[in-house]
Write an enzyme that holds these catalytic residues in place. Structure first.
Site, PDB file in Angstrom:
ATOM      1  N   SER A 240      -7.476  75.024 -52.383  1.00 19.86           N
ATOM      2  CA  SER A 240      -8.707  74.312 -52.748  1.00 19.86           C
ATOM      3  C   SER A 240      -8.524  73.064 -53.591  1.00 19.86           C
ATOM      4  O   SER A 240      -9.510  72.369 -53.857  1.00 19.86           O
ATOM      5  CB  SER A 240      -9.661  75.267 -53.471  1.00 19.86           C
ATOM      6  OG  SER A 240     -10.249  76.155 -52.548  1.00 19.86           O
TER       7      SER A 240
ATOM      8  N   LYS B  76     -10.033  69.848 -52.398  1.00 20.84           N
ATOM      9  CA  LYS B  76     -11.404  69.404 -52.687  1.00 20.84           C
ATOM     10  C   LYS B  76     -11.467  68.211 -53.624  1.00 20.84           C
ATOM     11  O   LYS B  76     -12.524  67.589 -53.759  1.00 20.84           O
ATOM     12  CB  LYS B  76     -12.212  70.581 -53.229  1.00 20.84           C
ATOM     13  CG  LYS B  76     -12.450  71.632 -52.151  1.00 20.84           C
ATOM     14  CD  LYS B  76     -12.919  72.952 -52.717  1.00 20.84           C
ATOM     15  CE  LYS B  76     -13.045  73.980 -51.568  1.00 20.84           C
ATOM     16  NZ  LYS B  76     -13.135  75.366 -52.043  1.00 20.84           N
TER      17      LYS B  76
ATOM     18  N   SER C 135     -15.748  75.715 -56.489  1.00 25.80           N
ATOM     19  CA  SER C 135     -14.892  75.674 -55.301  1.00 25.80           C
ATOM     20  C   SER C 135     -15.606  76.150 -54.045  1.00 25.80           C
ATOM     21  O   SER C 135     -15.029  76.821 -53.193  1.00 25.80           O
ATOM     22  CB  SER C 135     -13.622  76.514 -55.525  1.00 25.80           C
ATOM     23  OG  SER C 135     -12.572  76.071 -54.713  1.00 25.80           O
TER      24      SER C 135
END
Length: 382
Positions: free
Chosen positions: A63, A66, A118
């Site tokens: 993640s 991101k 997230s």
């Protein structure tokens, strides 16, 4: 036009000194206890690598992907747009901010949900709105990666889930990405937010999102932001930032079972052994004796670079100036806006440089030039 023979100024102003003098052995020892398979500690403004471990090996990143999704959303100029959440976004697997199909939500709120919690659903909703489709957004991600210089990176989705083999990066590339993103004021604000409230239509109260970055919320007082990541195949990934005594650092770990402590250890090493050497704008040009330039020249910003105490003796500044010609003396409008540059050297390596500007009579043209320099982020420090 020919350049004057360089004028060498042995001037370096520093904020403070440390008694500890690191060497290569100490740096290597500092990384011995780092659990990550790959790691980097970078000084934010210069990009200097202070510590590294297998920093250029391609790995899954989960993640922390991101960060790219967030900065593209911010740069799109659509942060105040209202996004309609699609079925595809709602079906995204893994971590979620629990969006509902057909729900209308501000893009800004989605970016906060993306960075703090997230949300994979938020990532898909952002991608569809900014890129027209997830696939279109992925093209933007890879274009931006190439622009930044992330040479060992490929993105296949906006969230980092392990649904594609061609989704990877390196610790070094992710540090480059964070360095780029941290130049954006809104990104810095979002990345450093501990708690955020977003409207939750149809429900009694707002959504309340608390940042998953424990370094920021309670583990490390100098942490200023970052992004967490985890999948079964990538394991724990983490990008954070920290600031102390004028030194701004970026830490990245990939596949790190003890990432919180990895980051703290790397930051403590950086803050203990490095300082920012700074040459302010006035000191940079004070020894210029040429009558044409004396009192009429200024640097666009200070020179700065992270160094150890031992390296201080190897710093020097060179000033290179264009040779004035007769036309300049007759007509000030013929003088270029940039008439030279100041270069900071560490040993034989040029580590920073700034343009030198001739101070003409104030005019609309000159004001527009200065506005351009401010826009490029080389304004009034030092």
């Amino acid at each position: 036009m020919k350049l004057w023979k360089p004028i060498v100024l042995f001037i370096v102003a520093v904020t403070m000194l440390f008694s500890c003098i690191p060497d290569r052995a100490k740096a290597m020892k500092a990384m011995d206890g780092v659990s990550a398979q790959s790691a980097v500690l970078m000084e934010q403004h210069s990009g200097r690598i202070l510590l590294e471990k297998d920093a250029h090996t391609k790995r899954r990143i989960a993640s922390i992907t991101k960060i790219m999704t967030a900065i593209l959303a911010i740069e799109s100029g659509k942060m105040d747009d209202t996004v309609t959440v699609s079925a595809r976004a709602v079906r995204a697997e893994g971590s979620s901010i629990y969006l509902k199909e057909g729900e209308k939500i501000k893009l800004r709120d989605l970016v906060y949900g993306l960075m703090l919690r997230s949300g994979n659903d938020a990532a898909v909703a952002i991608a569809e709105h900014v890129g027209g489709s997830v696939e279109g957004f992925v093209l933007l991600m890879n274009q931006k990666a190439a622009e930044i210089g992330m040479r060992n990176t490929e993105f296949a989705n906006p969230h980092g889930l392990d649904d594609a083999e061609n989704h990877y990066s390196t610790a070094y590339d992710m540090a480059l990405l964070m360095q780029y993103a941290m130049k954006n004021k809104e990104f810095r604000k979002i990345s450093g937010t501990k708690v955020y409230r977003a409207p939750n239509p149809g429900e009694k109260g707002d959504r309340v999102w608390r940042n998953k970055n424990k370094l920021l919320t309670n583990l490390y007082e100098y942490c200023t932001g970052g992004k967490t990541g985890y999948t079964k195949r990538a394991n724990r990934t983490l990008v954070t930032t920290a600031s102390k005594d004028g030194l701004d650092l970026i830490a990245v770990t990939l596949d790190a079972p003890d990432d919180w402590n990895d980051h703290i250890a790397m930051y403590e090493y950086g803050f203990k052994h490095y300082i920012i050497a700074k040459v302010d704008r006035k000191r940079m040009v004070k020894k210029i004796r040429d009558p044409f330039y004396r009192e009429n020249i200024q640097a666009s910003r200070a020179l700065r670079y992270p160094v150890t105490e031992e390296e201080m003796k190897d710093l020097r500044v060179k000033i290179r100036l264009l040779r004035p010609n007769k036309e300049w003396k007759k007509d000030e409008s013929r003088i270029p806006a940039i008439v030279g540059k100041a270069i900071l050297y560490l040993g034989k390596e040029a580590v920073d440089e700034v343009p030198l500007l001739y101070k003409k009579s104030t005019s609309k043209r000159d004001r527009s030039i200065w506005s351009a320099f401010h826009f490029l982020g080389v304004g009034n420090d030092g």
